[in-house]
Design an enzyme around this catalytic site. Structure first.
Site, PDB file in Angstrom:
ATOM      1  N   PHE A   1      -4.868  -0.436   9.783  1.00  0.00           N
ATOM      2  CA  PHE A   1      -5.571  -0.307   8.520  1.00  0.00           C
ATOM      3  C   PHE A   1      -6.561   0.847   8.638  1.00  0.00           C
ATOM      4  O   PHE A   1      -7.011   1.210   9.726  1.00  0.00           O
ATOM      5  CB  PHE A   1      -6.232  -1.601   8.041  1.00  0.00           C
ATOM      6  CG  PHE A   1      -5.228  -2.600   7.534  1.00  0.00           C
ATOM      7  CD1 PHE A   1      -4.750  -2.533   6.240  1.00  0.00           C
ATOM      8  CD2 PHE A   1      -4.728  -3.581   8.382  1.00  0.00           C
ATOM      9  CE1 PHE A   1      -3.804  -3.425   5.773  1.00  0.00           C
ATOM     10  CE2 PHE A   1      -3.782  -4.479   7.922  1.00  0.00           C
ATOM     11  CZ  PHE A   1      -3.321  -4.402   6.622  1.00  0.00           C
TER      12      PHE A   1
ATOM     13  N   TYR B   1       0.804  -1.224   0.000  1.00  0.00           N
ATOM     14  CA  TYR B   1       0.000   0.000   0.000  1.00  0.00           C
ATOM     15  C   TYR B   1       0.841   1.279   0.000  1.00  0.00           C
ATOM     16  O   TYR B   1       0.297   2.376  -0.097  1.00  0.00           O
ATOM     17  CB  TYR B   1      -0.924   0.030   1.225  1.00  0.00           C
ATOM     18  CG  TYR B   1      -1.917  -1.089   1.250  1.00  0.00           C
ATOM     19  CD1 TYR B   1      -2.986  -1.120   0.367  1.00  0.00           C
ATOM     20  CD2 TYR B   1      -1.791  -2.142   2.158  1.00  0.00           C
ATOM     21  CE1 TYR B   1      -3.902  -2.154   0.380  1.00  0.00           C
ATOM     22  CE2 TYR B   1      -2.705  -3.179   2.185  1.00  0.00           C
ATOM     23  CZ  TYR B   1      -3.757  -3.186   1.299  1.00  0.00           C
ATOM     24  OH  TYR B   1      -4.654  -4.208   1.315  1.00  0.00           O
TER      25      TYR B   1
ATOM     26  N   ASP C   1      -6.011  11.584   2.485  1.00  0.00           N
ATOM     27  CA  ASP C   1      -6.335  11.715   1.062  1.00  0.00           C
ATOM     28  C   ASP C   1      -7.769  12.210   0.925  1.00  0.00           C
ATOM     29  O   ASP C   1      -8.603  11.920   1.772  1.00  0.00           O
ATOM     30  CB  ASP C   1      -6.159  10.368   0.357  1.00  0.00           C
ATOM     31  CG  ASP C   1      -7.047   9.282   0.949  1.00  0.00           C
ATOM     32  OD1 ASP C   1      -6.897   8.982   2.157  1.00  0.00           O
ATOM     33  OD2 ASP C   1      -7.907   8.739   0.238  1.00  0.00           O
TER      34      ASP C   1
ATOM     35  N   ASN D   1      -9.689   1.536   8.093  1.00  0.00           N
ATOM     36  CA  ASN D   1     -11.018   1.461   8.702  1.00  0.00           C
ATOM     37  C   ASN D   1     -11.001   1.419  10.223  1.00  0.00           C
ATOM     38  O   ASN D   1     -12.049   1.545  10.845  1.00  0.00           O
ATOM     39  CB  ASN D   1     -11.770   0.232   8.177  1.00  0.00           C
ATOM     40  CG  ASN D   1     -12.023   0.317   6.697  1.00  0.00           C
ATOM     41  OD1 ASN D   1     -11.739   1.318   6.052  1.00  0.00           O
ATOM     42  ND2 ASN D   1     -12.566  -0.744   6.145  1.00  0.00           N
TER      43      ASN D   1
ATOM     44  N   ASN E   1     -13.461   6.279   5.353  1.00  0.00           N
ATOM     45  CA  ASN E   1     -13.594   5.326   6.450  1.00  0.00           C
ATOM     46  C   ASN E   1     -12.620   5.573   7.599  1.00  0.00           C
ATOM     47  O   ASN E   1     -12.931   5.279   8.753  1.00  0.00           O
ATOM     48  CB  ASN E   1     -13.463   3.897   5.937  1.00  0.00           C
ATOM     49  CG  ASN E   1     -14.654   3.494   5.108  1.00  0.00           C
ATOM     50  OD1 ASN E   1     -15.769   3.953   5.343  1.00  0.00           O
ATOM     51  ND2 ASN E   1     -14.435   2.660   4.110  1.00  0.00           N
TER      52      ASN E   1
ATOM     53  N   HIS F   1      -4.339   6.283  -1.179  1.00  0.00           N
ATOM     54  CA  HIS F   1      -4.900   6.276   0.180  1.00  0.00           C
ATOM     55  C   HIS F   1      -3.839   6.574   1.244  1.00  0.00           C
ATOM     56  O   HIS F   1      -4.179   6.890   2.377  1.00  0.00           O
ATOM     57  CB  HIS F   1      -5.527   4.909   0.445  1.00  0.00           C
ATOM     58  CG  HIS F   1      -6.879   4.952   1.089  1.00  0.00           C
ATOM     59  ND1 HIS F   1      -7.646   6.092   1.221  1.00  0.00           N
ATOM     60  CD2 HIS F   1      -7.609   3.959   1.652  1.00  0.00           C
ATOM     61  CE1 HIS F   1      -8.784   5.786   1.826  1.00  0.00           C
ATOM     62  NE2 HIS F   1      -8.782   4.509   2.104  1.00  0.00           N
TER      63      HIS F   1
END
Length: 188
Positions: free
Chosen positions: A65, A14, A92, A67, A113, A19
């Site tokens: 993460f 990632y 972002d 969320n 989220n 993100h």
């Protein structure tokens, strides 16, 4: 300000995604301050504390993460007794074009989220946000795939320029002079 949080997802896969603009911003600030963020299990994130002259600041990159970002933020806030109005969350933003950066107080979550979980954990929307524009794919159904992939070369340059431009304002942000920071950022 007492806490700057960069949002993103942990893991090499990632690292260069849209993100992770918040992680990238905090990494750049840490480089500028010549400090290293280190894993801190009690905060479930990468963390550094800066105490210099008139600066007492925590930097955080949740490793929960996106969320579940609020779990990490809330743990650090409880430990240091940091209030929501002493927090800046860098993230972002789909609703801003690549190359744009905006600073704002509270407001809507725009379907983000990471912000949703922070609001749930803190019990309020009243904290500062530094929004780094990544653009929108144009189709709601394409958003997840879009944010979890790296931008094209041109977009990456524009996103990095927005990060660099907004980083120049960190001394104003740390001092809590958000009006001056917004004026400079929003008129560039």
């Amino acid at each position: 300000m007492k806490l700057i949080v960069g949002l993103g997802n942990p893991g090499k896969e990632y690292a260069s995604t849209r993100h992770n603009a918040g992680f990238h911003w905090v990494d750049c600030l840490a480089d500028e301050l010549k400090i290293l963020l280190k894993p801190e299990t009690r905060f479930q994130g990468l963390y550094a504390r800066v105490t210099r002259e008139d600066t007492d600041l925590c930097l955080l990159e949740p490793q929960t993460f996106m969320n579940r970002s609020g779990q990490s933020v809330a743990a650090l806030c409880r430990f240091y007794k940091i209030q929501p109005d002493e927090i800046v969350v860098v993230h972002d933003e789909l609703d801003l074009a690549p190359g744009a950066a905006k600073l704002k107080w509270g407001g809507g979550l725009g379907g983000h989220n990471g912000l949703k979980d922070i609001v749930t954990q803190l019990g309020t929307k009243d904290f500062w946000r530094l929004r780094i524009g990544i653009g929108h794919p144009g189709d709601r159904d394409a958003v997840v795939r879009y944010v979890l992939h790296p931008p094209g070369k041109e977009e990456a340059v524009m996103i990095n320029e927005a990060i660099d431009r907004s980083l120049q304002l960190w001394p104003l942000i740390i001092q809590g002079d958000f009006q001056s920071a917004m004026l400079k950022l929003h008129t560039q």
